[in-house]
Design an enzyme around this catalytic site. Structure first.
Site, PDB file in Angstrom:
ATOM      1  N   TYR A  22      45.678  48.409  37.127  1.00 45.31           N
ATOM      2  CA  TYR A  22      45.485  47.874  38.350  1.00 45.31           C
ATOM      3  C   TYR A  22      46.504  48.651  39.704  1.00 45.31           C
ATOM      4  O   TYR A  22      46.679  48.701  40.610  1.00 45.31           O
ATOM      5  CB  TYR A  22      46.072  47.147  38.342  1.00 45.31           C
ATOM      6  CG  TYR A  22      45.312  45.825  38.060  1.00 45.31           C
ATOM      7  CD1 TYR A  22      43.442  45.936  38.460  1.00 45.31           C
ATOM      8  CD2 TYR A  22      45.281  45.266  36.902  1.00 45.31           C
ATOM      9  CE1 TYR A  22      43.270  44.557  37.749  1.00 45.31           C
ATOM     10  CE2 TYR A  22      44.347  44.341  35.693  1.00 45.31           C
ATOM     11  CZ  TYR A  22      42.971  44.285  36.660  1.00 45.31           C
ATOM     12  OH  TYR A  22      42.250  43.704  35.396  1.00 45.31           O
ATOM     13  N   HIS A  99      37.269  43.525  43.125  1.00 47.77           N
ATOM     14  CA  HIS A  99      37.988  43.599  42.039  1.00 47.77           C
ATOM     15  C   HIS A  99      37.823  45.323  42.514  1.00 47.77           C
ATOM     16  O   HIS A  99      37.596  46.285  42.478  1.00 47.77           O
ATOM     17  CB  HIS A  99      37.075  43.764  41.142  1.00 47.77           C
ATOM     18  CG  HIS A  99      36.194  42.560  41.175  1.00 47.77           C
ATOM     19  ND1 HIS A  99      37.101  41.360  40.592  1.00 47.77           N
ATOM     20  CD2 HIS A  99      34.959  42.559  41.284  1.00 47.77           C
ATOM     21  CE1 HIS A  99      36.364  40.518  40.382  1.00 47.77           C
ATOM     22  NE2 HIS A  99      35.069  41.006  40.908  1.00 47.77           N
TER      23      HIS A  99
HETATM   24  C1  DQA Z   1      40.176  42.119  38.469  1.00 47.68           C
HETATM   25  C2  DQA Z   1      39.205  42.099  37.417  1.00 47.68           C
HETATM   26  C3  DQA Z   1      38.956  40.859  36.760  1.00 47.68           C
HETATM   27  O1  DQA Z   1      38.102  40.866  35.385  1.00 47.68           O
HETATM   28  C4  DQA Z   1      40.762  40.274  36.121  1.00 47.68           C
HETATM   29  O2  DQA Z   1      40.502  38.871  35.132  1.00 47.68           O
HETATM   30  C5  DQA Z   1      41.946  40.423  37.443  1.00 47.68           C
HETATM   31  C6  DQA Z   1      41.180  41.123  38.285  1.00 47.68           C
HETATM   32  C7  DQA Z   1      40.211  43.180  39.070  1.00 47.68           C
HETATM   33  O3  DQA Z   1      40.892  43.417  40.637  1.00 47.68           O
HETATM   34  O4  DQA Z   1      39.845  44.408  39.062  1.00 47.68           O
HETATM   35  O5  DQA Z   1      42.735  39.500  37.753  1.00 47.68           O
HETATM   36  O6  DQA Z   1      39.355  40.525  39.592  1.00 47.68           O
END
Ligand code: DQA
Length: 140
Positions: A22, A99
């Site tokens: 992230y 995402h």
């Molecule tokens: C997310 C992907 C999801 O699977 C995960 O639970 C997240 C972040 C993303 O931004 O890639 O918390 O939404």
């Protein structure tokens, strides 16, 4: 134009958790960049994050008549929250699912979203730029 940038569970830990997935910037830093970008392009955004499913539903309900669209990263709720799905379906304000990571290139359980069917569209895999691309989609 006014957009609501809505972040769900665990997104408050962005910049601290799983930085390889992230990135190293905090949600506050990312939100500040989104804010600057929106201002630059002549529209406004409000940013809200909650770890509570009910609070996220309430934000979606309250967005009707207040916002032209919602950019939603629901975090893990994406994969199983029928409450969020129903909240999105219940309002007229369009929601774009976002995402940061490419959920299709990760664990099996992340490949399923219960939200996509009731969203206007979905953008994923571009890190913090997923939010920007989703914001842009409302200007097209
Ligand atoms: C997310 C992907 C999801 O699977 C995960 O639970 C997240 C972040 C993303 O931004 O890639 O918390 O939404």
């Amino acid at each position: 134009m006014k957009l609501l940038i809505l972040n769900g569970v665990n997104l408050n830990l962005t910049g601290k958790r799983e930085q390889d997935v992230y990135g190293g910037e905090t949600l506050e830093e990312i939100n500040a960049q989104l804010q600057a970008y929106a201002e630059q392009h002549g529209y406004g955004i409000d940013c809200f994050q909650s770890n509570s499913e009910g609070e996220l539903c309430s934000q979606i309900h309250g967005a009707e008549g207040q916002y032209d669209g919602i950019v939603l990263n629901a975090g893990a709720y994406t994969h199983y929250s029928l409450a969020l799905r129903d909240a999105i379906a219940a309002v007229k304000v369009p929601v774009v699912e976002v995402h940061m990571s490419n959920v299709h290139a990760r664990e099996e359980f992340r490949k399923k979203s219960v939200l996509t069917e009731v969203c206007k569209g979905e953008i994923l895999g571009f890190g913090k730029n997923s939010y920007l691309l989703a914001m842009e989609s409302f200007r097209l």
